[in-house]
Design a protein around this motif. Sequence first.
Motif, PDB file in Angstrom:
ATOM      1  N   PHE A  71       0.860  -1.177   0.000  1.00 13.81           N
ATOM      2  CA  PHE A  71       0.000   0.000   0.000  1.00 13.81           C
ATOM      3  C   PHE A  71       0.897   1.229   0.000  1.00 13.81           C
ATOM      4  O   PHE A  71       2.127   1.107  -0.050  1.00 13.81           O
ATOM      5  N   ALA A  72       0.288   2.405   0.023  1.00 14.07           N
ATOM      6  CA  ALA A  72       1.073   3.641   0.008  1.00 14.07           C
ATOM      7  C   ALA A  72       0.560   4.611   1.059  1.00 14.07           C
ATOM      8  O   ALA A  72      -0.638   4.639   1.366  1.00 14.07           O
ATOM      9  N   ILE A  73       1.482   5.397   1.613  1.00 12.35           N
ATOM     10  CA  ILE A  73       1.132   6.550   2.441  1.00 12.35           C
ATOM     11  C   ILE A  73       1.604   7.781   1.678  1.00 12.35           C
ATOM     12  O   ILE A  73       2.798   7.931   1.394  1.00 12.35           O
ATOM     13  N   ALA A  74       0.649   8.631   1.313  1.00 13.65           N
ATOM     14  CA  ALA A  74       0.925   9.748   0.410  1.00 13.65           C
ATOM     15  C   ALA A  74       0.796  11.069   1.149  1.00 13.65           C
ATOM     16  O   ALA A  74      -0.315  11.519   1.442  1.00 13.65           O
ATOM     17  N   GLU A  75       1.923  11.683   1.453  1.00  9.84           N
ATOM     18  CA  GLU A  75       1.909  13.005   2.078  1.00  9.84           C
ATOM     19  C   GLU A  75       1.713  14.081   1.019  1.00  9.84           C
ATOM     20  O   GLU A  75       2.440  14.135   0.033  1.00  9.84           O
ATOM     21  N   GLU A  76       0.709  14.911   1.223  1.00 11.58           N
ATOM     22  CA  GLU A  76       0.416  16.058   0.364  1.00 11.58           C
ATOM     23  C   GLU A  76       0.271  15.677  -1.108  1.00 11.58           C
ATOM     24  O   GLU A  76       0.677  16.415  -1.996  1.00 11.58           O
ATOM     25  N   CYS A  77      -0.346  14.532  -1.353  1.00  9.70           N
ATOM     26  CA  CYS A  77      -0.537  14.150  -2.757  1.00  9.70           C
ATOM     27  C   CYS A  77      -1.527  15.076  -3.448  1.00  9.70           C
ATOM     28  O   CYS A  77      -1.457  15.265  -4.672  1.00  9.70           O
ATOM     29  N   GLY A  78      -2.447  15.683  -2.691  1.00 12.50           N
ATOM     30  CA  GLY A  78      -3.360  16.654  -3.285  1.00 12.50           C
ATOM     31  C   GLY A  78      -2.650  17.935  -3.661  1.00 12.50           C
ATOM     32  O   GLY A  78      -2.839  18.472  -4.754  1.00 12.50           O
TER      33      GLY A  78
ATOM     34  N   LEU B 127     -10.404   7.117  -1.369  1.00 15.68           N
ATOM     35  CA  LEU B 127      -9.152   7.137  -0.623  1.00 15.68           C
ATOM     36  C   LEU B 127      -9.416   7.537   0.819  1.00 15.68           C
ATOM     37  O   LEU B 127     -10.363   8.281   1.107  1.00 15.68           O
ATOM     38  N   ASP B 128      -8.544   7.087   1.734  1.00 17.59           N
ATOM     39  CA  ASP B 128      -8.580   7.549   3.118  1.00 17.59           C
ATOM     40  C   ASP B 128      -7.738   8.813   3.212  1.00 17.59           C
ATOM     41  O   ASP B 128      -6.542   8.794   2.926  1.00 17.59           O
ATOM     42  N   VAL B 129      -8.363   9.931   3.596  1.00 19.09           N
ATOM     43  CA  VAL B 129      -7.667  11.214   3.646  1.00 19.09           C
ATOM     44  C   VAL B 129      -7.841  11.819   5.031  1.00 19.09           C
ATOM     45  O   VAL B 129      -8.944  11.846   5.583  1.00 19.09           O
TER      46      VAL B 129
ATOM     47  N   ALA C 216      -5.853  22.945   4.677  1.00 16.87           N
ATOM     48  CA  ALA C 216      -7.291  22.688   4.616  1.00 16.87           C
ATOM     49  C   ALA C 216      -7.791  22.660   3.176  1.00 16.87           C
ATOM     50  O   ALA C 216      -8.658  21.850   2.829  1.00 16.87           O
ATOM     51  N   ARG C 217      -7.254  23.523   2.335  1.00 22.13           N
ATOM     52  CA  ARG C 217      -7.741  23.546   0.952  1.00 22.13           C
ATOM     53  C   ARG C 217      -7.360  22.268   0.190  1.00 22.13           C
ATOM     54  O   ARG C 217      -8.088  21.857  -0.719  1.00 22.13           O
ATOM     55  N   ASP C 218      -6.255  21.638   0.588  1.00 24.36           N
ATOM     56  CA  ASP C 218      -5.882  20.385  -0.066  1.00 24.36           C
ATOM     57  C   ASP C 218      -6.777  19.241   0.404  1.00 24.36           C
ATOM     58  O   ASP C 218      -7.133  18.359  -0.385  1.00 24.36           O
ATOM     59  N   LEU C 219      -7.138  19.264   1.692  1.00 21.92           N
ATOM     60  CA  LEU C 219      -8.101  18.276   2.174  1.00 21.92           C
ATOM     61  C   LEU C 219      -9.410  18.417   1.412  1.00 21.92           C
ATOM     62  O   LEU C 219      -9.982  17.415   0.948  1.00 21.92           O
ATOM     63  N   ALA C 220      -9.884  19.655   1.253  1.00 21.29           N
ATOM     64  CA  ALA C 220     -11.153  19.872   0.559  1.00 21.29           C
ATOM     65  C   ALA C 220     -11.089  19.365  -0.875  1.00 21.29           C
ATOM     66  O   ALA C 220     -12.039  18.731  -1.365  1.00 21.29           O
TER      67      ALA C 220
END
Length: 270
Positions: free
Chosen positions: A204-211, A248-250, A234-238
């Motif tokens: 699996f992968a853990i993706a930091e700030e992929c957004g 995806l789990d975010v 917050a804007r990347d979460l949105a």
Amino acid sequence: MRLRSPLAAVPLIALAALLGAMLVAGLQPGARAGTVIRPLPAGTRFDYQLGGVRSVPAGVGIVVRDRTAQPLAGHYNVCYVNGFQTQVDQRRFWRKRMGLVLQRHAHPVTDTAWGEWLLDIGTAAKRTRLARIVGRWTDGCARHGFDAVEFDNLDSFTRSHGLLTRADATRFARLLVRGAHRAGLAVGQKNLADFDGRTVGYDFAIAEECGRYHECGDYRAHYGGAVLAVEYRARDLAADCRRYGTSLDVVLRDRDLAPDGVRRWCPTAG
């Protein structure tokens, strides 16, 4: 005399069937006999707790914690190990092993963003020695009850001033993944979004700030829904929630990952 490997007598078709059966049963190639590797669960939120532990609300089934912390009972626990760089608080440990730290002009090559020294994975001999060290930490994760491990900084070669290559990183990653599977742990890829880690055995992968960096699609292409995405704005979460919230789990965290810091999820997750 040299004994013939048992696998040498197995027809290729039978060998392929054997490996397929192992994967279906949850036993990765290279895992110890009787070791079942638990896959990352789907349909649950996750929390990223590297800066300190705390309780989690209902709906959180996956928790990522540092290897020095205890796993959270009743949850799927991922153990954080800095596999390709040093932790700042481990300078004393690595000063006794400076031959394994990457050097440039007689000084350690440093990831200036975090103050971490890069490990010298540039030769097979050093990769083997480093894999033994990291492997001991990984075995400790398994003994303490973690289900999986993430090896941070797969992309450290990009900060090596050309002293390390992508091939060095993937060869070392293969050693780490094999060791983790032998210990009974699933393994998460961390960083290097354009690399399909499944080719060396990542699960699996853990993706930091992929957004923020438009990399979530790359991780999804390699791992499907087996991606844990961490954002710090917050804007990347949105944005992630709009595009990937159902697949995806975010989680949104503060950069210090403080025990009392920011923690939010997509409204539709969980």
